[in-house]
Scaffold this active site. Sequence first.
Site, PDB file in Angstrom:
ATOM      1  N   GLU A 180     -46.725  43.561 -54.311  1.00 37.17           N
ATOM      2  CA  GLU A 180     -45.359  43.036 -54.504  1.00 37.17           C
ATOM      3  C   GLU A 180     -44.547  43.974 -55.390  1.00 37.17           C
ATOM      4  O   GLU A 180     -43.344  44.173 -55.159  1.00 37.17           O
ATOM      5  CB  GLU A 180     -45.390  41.633 -55.135  1.00 37.17           C
ATOM      6  N   ARG A 184     -41.262  45.219 -53.501  1.00 37.98           N
ATOM      7  CA  ARG A 184     -39.997  44.631 -53.985  1.00 37.98           C
ATOM      8  C   ARG A 184     -39.311  45.552 -54.993  1.00 37.98           C
ATOM      9  O   ARG A 184     -38.118  45.832 -54.874  1.00 37.98           O
ATOM     10  CB  ARG A 184     -40.243  43.259 -54.623  1.00 37.98           C
ATOM     11  N   ASP A 312     -50.732  41.337 -41.736  1.00 34.42           N
ATOM     12  CA  ASP A 312     -49.490  41.776 -41.088  1.00 34.42           C
ATOM     13  C   ASP A 312     -49.026  43.216 -41.315  1.00 34.42           C
ATOM     14  O   ASP A 312     -49.033  44.055 -40.421  1.00 34.42           O
ATOM     15  CB  ASP A 312     -48.343  40.808 -41.442  1.00 34.42           C
ATOM     16  N   GLU A 501     -38.957  36.864 -41.090  1.00 32.02           N
ATOM     17  CA  GLU A 501     -39.561  37.650 -39.999  1.00 32.02           C
ATOM     18  C   GLU A 501     -38.869  37.480 -38.648  1.00 32.02           C
ATOM     19  O   GLU A 501     -38.715  38.449 -37.896  1.00 32.02           O
ATOM     20  CB  GLU A 501     -41.065  37.327 -39.879  1.00 32.02           C
TER      21      GLU A 501
END
Length: 605
Positions: A180, A184, A312, A501
């Site tokens: 993250e 981010r 993913d 998504e």
Amino acid sequence: MLQPSFLSRIPRRWRLVMIVITCTILVLQLSQNILINSFNKPERLKETDDIIALIPNQTTFQRLKKPLLGDPDFTSSLPQLQYTFKPENSTEKSKRESRKQSVKKAFLHAWNGYNNHALGFDEIAPLSNRTKNTFGGWGATLVDSLSTLLVMELNNEFTAALPEVAKIKMVVDQNVSVFETTIRYIGGLLSAYELSGEKALLVKADQFGEMILPAFDTPFGLPYHTWNSAKQKGTNNHTLVADVGTVQLELITLSFHTRKPIYAEKAQKITEFLDSVGYAHGLFIPGLYPSGINLYKGRFTDAVCTFGAMGDSVFEYFLKEHVLLDGSVRQYSRMYIEAIDNMKIHMLQQLPGTSLLFLPPFDTRKKTFKKSMDHLTCFAPGMLAMGATLLDRPEDMIIAKGLLETCVYMYRTSSTGLCPETWLFPATEPYNPLTYSLSDEEMAGSHEWWYNTQLPPPPLKEKFPAKQTDIFPDIFKFNSSSKNTIEGLMATDRRYLLRPETVESLYILYRMTGDTKYQEYGWEIFEAIEKWCKTPSAYASIRNVNILEIYEQNIQDNQLDSMESFLLAETFKYLYLLFSPTDHISLDKFVFNTEAHPFMRRSWA
Ligand code: DMJ
């Protein structure tokens, strides 16, 4: 030294046990060394050398006059991704522009709420207006929003945010996710740097990079799942394949701008690891990486491969590394193709008589799958569509469209118009390009070629004509008042967490096909977000997307006190771009990191 007299006093049975234990330890040690050595074979590192050679020793980056149009001097050596759009007429333009402005207004509502109540904290709690620190307390929403502020040309708001970014202090006594932090913070800062030329953002990205570097010092170079920068300690030996495989775009770009090859080296070492693992490491099907990894043993800890939560973005990044480096390192497209080919053979499911496709988690050892899919998987249509054009795999475009119809179907058939977090699907059959989307009658008509192996099957193109708009049988064409659902297709986790998504894939498919139905789908989703998620200060996640209509009066009862930063970084950005002029952040000029921060595409050779 043990004396023979001492050994002879130990009972024979115990001596045998000692020998067995010693031998087992030796064998384990040896196999561990073999694993480490096989991974570090010099020839495996060739591509690492290639990529380090691509890092310039002086920065070539220049602030652009019109950064949202990308680098005017860049012409890709890869195929063109965007559809060649005709000029729009005035009616089309005013409809598109008004939708774009509505999305911008929604983004500003969330941004202002965060600014007024939670600036400098990671998140605003949108119902109570309290603050949350879930990602190190460095202002996740602030940093994650920077590139959207620039994309939406909110330049005053962007300038006002810069002093807040300068205040971020790195070291915290908290276990923070390395993944993250990378996607981010580092991704957000780098993208905003490229779009604005503000040097301070690059300096901050570099500080974040330096902070997480020690987390990569493990036997195989796989970063810890979480890292405590104050204690200089990782949490445990277990991490996820999505975590280790989703730092490459950011670290390579960080090396490019800082001219410090160390970041790209760390990123590439992980790719080399994934490229070198095999059966001995718990990989049962090439390319179908299971989600859990023991980072000390360099082995997978489970056998389940998924394109949803925990897996993913590793697949997304193989393709996007190929795009970022403009095809100059062949390894990435090779790894992508291997994964997608096997996904199609083993994982993809079709629902007979419909165009719906499902991509469930798959146990690569037992060869079984759970009949479920999550919203996170809805990034896959966008990825497959891009891969279809970039790597000349036309069938992947058909699959992309089928998967996207499933994601959109899950929005359109809920009573709120929002998509559940996960759903179960009915009995399906493995995807088969020759029978996919055929009705029973069409199947009966194709009996001869299907059963008579002497006859060649019909060519794929005839089965899938270029015009895909009307591929849905009539029962799937519904408006919001007649919501047909398929028996056995049901939400299991009914929350909607403001995830991006599906709108990400809608933006990509629209830009690649020019089919305006993707804009219409996106607009419906936006309207549902406005209706159900908006709070006086921001936007809230939803408890139950299938709430009964009688509860419409009490929308607030269905809201959760949570707004993750990806609503501002991703969901609103992709919706805005869906209604923007098509050269605004073109797919031929930018590649998005998994948090929707656009990175400039450039030539590397
Ligand atoms: C985002 O943080 C990223 O897109 C990530 O890859 C997975 N999920 C969330 C949003 O749903």
